[in-house]
Scaffold this active site. Sequence first.
Site, PDB file in Angstrom:
ATOM      1  N   HIS A 129     -30.638  69.931 -44.624  1.00  0.00           N
ATOM      2  CA  HIS A 129     -31.039  69.330 -43.341  1.00  0.00           C
ATOM      3  C   HIS A 129     -30.181  69.914 -42.225  1.00  0.00           C
ATOM      4  O   HIS A 129     -29.105  69.417 -41.925  1.00  0.00           O
ATOM      5  CB  HIS A 129     -30.881  67.811 -43.424  1.00  0.00           C
ATOM      6  N   GLU A 185     -39.100  67.632 -40.630  1.00  0.00           N
ATOM      7  CA  GLU A 185     -38.657  66.315 -40.165  1.00  0.00           C
ATOM      8  C   GLU A 185     -39.479  65.957 -38.940  1.00  0.00           C
ATOM      9  O   GLU A 185     -39.166  66.353 -37.820  1.00  0.00           O
ATOM     10  CB  GLU A 185     -37.161  66.307 -39.831  1.00  0.00           C
ATOM     11  N   GLN A 214     -35.733  61.787 -32.018  1.00  0.00           N
ATOM     12  CA  GLN A 214     -37.047  62.416 -32.140  1.00  0.00           C
ATOM     13  C   GLN A 214     -37.967  61.887 -31.028  1.00  0.00           C
ATOM     14  O   GLN A 214     -38.027  60.675 -30.790  1.00  0.00           O
ATOM     15  CB  GLN A 214     -37.661  62.099 -33.504  1.00  0.00           C
ATOM     16  N   ASN A 255     -29.034  56.218 -40.828  1.00  0.00           N
ATOM     17  CA  ASN A 255     -29.439  56.627 -39.482  1.00  0.00           C
ATOM     18  C   ASN A 255     -30.957  56.735 -39.389  1.00  0.00           C
ATOM     19  O   ASN A 255     -31.594  57.403 -40.199  1.00  0.00           O
ATOM     20  CB  ASN A 255     -28.796  57.972 -39.115  1.00  0.00           C
ATOM     21  N   ARG A 270     -31.492  38.989 -46.029  1.00  0.00           N
ATOM     22  CA  ARG A 270     -32.821  38.445 -46.315  1.00  0.00           C
ATOM     23  C   ARG A 270     -33.902  39.528 -46.346  1.00  0.00           C
ATOM     24  O   ARG A 270     -35.033  39.232 -46.710  1.00  0.00           O
ATOM     25  CB  ARG A 270     -33.181  37.355 -45.289  1.00  0.00           C
ATOM     26  N   ASP A 302     -19.574  62.896 -40.780  1.00  0.00           N
ATOM     27  CA  ASP A 302     -18.770  63.398 -39.660  1.00  0.00           C
ATOM     28  C   ASP A 302     -17.863  62.325 -39.089  1.00  0.00           C
ATOM     29  O   ASP A 302     -17.137  62.567 -38.123  1.00  0.00           O
ATOM     30  CB  ASP A 302     -19.675  63.968 -38.565  1.00  0.00           C
ATOM     31  N   ASP A 356     -27.251  67.957 -40.577  1.00  0.00           N
ATOM     32  CA  ASP A 356     -28.183  67.581 -39.507  1.00  0.00           C
ATOM     33  C   ASP A 356     -27.726  68.205 -38.191  1.00  0.00           C
ATOM     34  O   ASP A 356     -27.847  67.613 -37.115  1.00  0.00           O
ATOM     35  CB  ASP A 356     -28.276  66.059 -39.382  1.00  0.00           C
TER      36      ASP A 356
END
Length: 394
Positions: A67, A139, A151, A229, A237, A258, A284
């Site tokens: 990624h 992605e 995004q 993330n 619950r 990181d 990422d």
Amino acid sequence: MATESMLITGIRVYAEKGTINEGYVTIQNGKILEIGQMADLKDTDGYDQLFSFPDSYALLPGMIDLHIHGANGADTMDATPEAVRTMAKWLPHEGTTSFLATTMTQEVEQIERALVNVADYRKRANGPGEAEILGVHLEGPFLSPRRAGAQPVDKMINPDIVLFEKWQRIADGAIRLVTVAPELPGGMEFVSHLAQCDVVASIGHSDATYAEVAEGVRCGLKHVTHLFNGMRGLHHREPGVVGAALLHPELLAELIVDGMHVHPEMVKLVYQQKGRSGLILITDAMRAKCLGEGTYELGGQEVIVQNGRALLADGTLAGSIVKMKDAATNAMRFIGCTLEDIVHMTAVNPAKQLGLFASKGSIAQGKDADLVVLDKEHEVVLTLCRGKIAFHAR
């Protein structure tokens, strides 16, 4: 073609079948030929290249980043050969020897340009001394607007098998991993289709409930995109995506280590639950990696890099700028794990997830000579990509 050979001596070898102190590795024509202890090495003559290291140095299988969007000013979505080449040439500096070029949510035509570009680059084959592009991590755009992260929400669409098949054709089969929110309309059918096509289906940027993730696992989900993330979190619950990731051994989970995307204690917690066999370290990373502070671009959005963080204008984390070698060092510090554990999370697991363990992911006879030498401070000293020097800290 002339035979090319290399000998690496004196080093601690983290081999597939155990660690060898004061070990050696021989390489021929880009493949690992022999592994053993120095006491059993009969001859050091006749090799084209010879490297000798102290036993305090470690020889690891090359790291595989499943990624990564970009590095050193380049991004997969730039859709140019130069951008892909920049990434492939830079990544060995941090110990990465192969990777999935990762796209992001954008206009359909822009994603298609990026896919064609990666496919064309792979057809020409990576040059010597470059990290190998194993394929594409798609992605987006099949993500939940409720968990958008960095995004672009306005470009997101529901999972679409017909569109995916078109993209896989123009990518010449390069799409190896797809991040999807399976709770979206058509999501479960889409996951099943990916599984049937031998493409890794990953849950990410998802607002799915625990029950929906469990259904997704039954349909073929195998992977979790940057755990914690961009997903429904853990609640007593409603366990959500995070709870499902922790409880389902079928799911291999990515982690951005990181120290910012995931709190160090949460890294430790998930390691205690999933173990080294259930986690994959990823970066990422975006184009700002290794360029320092400043203003950059990600998916048409302005990203400000300051104090080690890459942020959108509203403060949303916009990928990372971490290097794989630093993610590994952070993991050892946060978790208290060993280099042997790191080998699993950076090489063994990603190679197995992509079905490439027969040729990559460990130091074993006959495998690609994708190798990294670390000094005693875990800094990269030498990186080999398929037996060729890709980085050497002289």
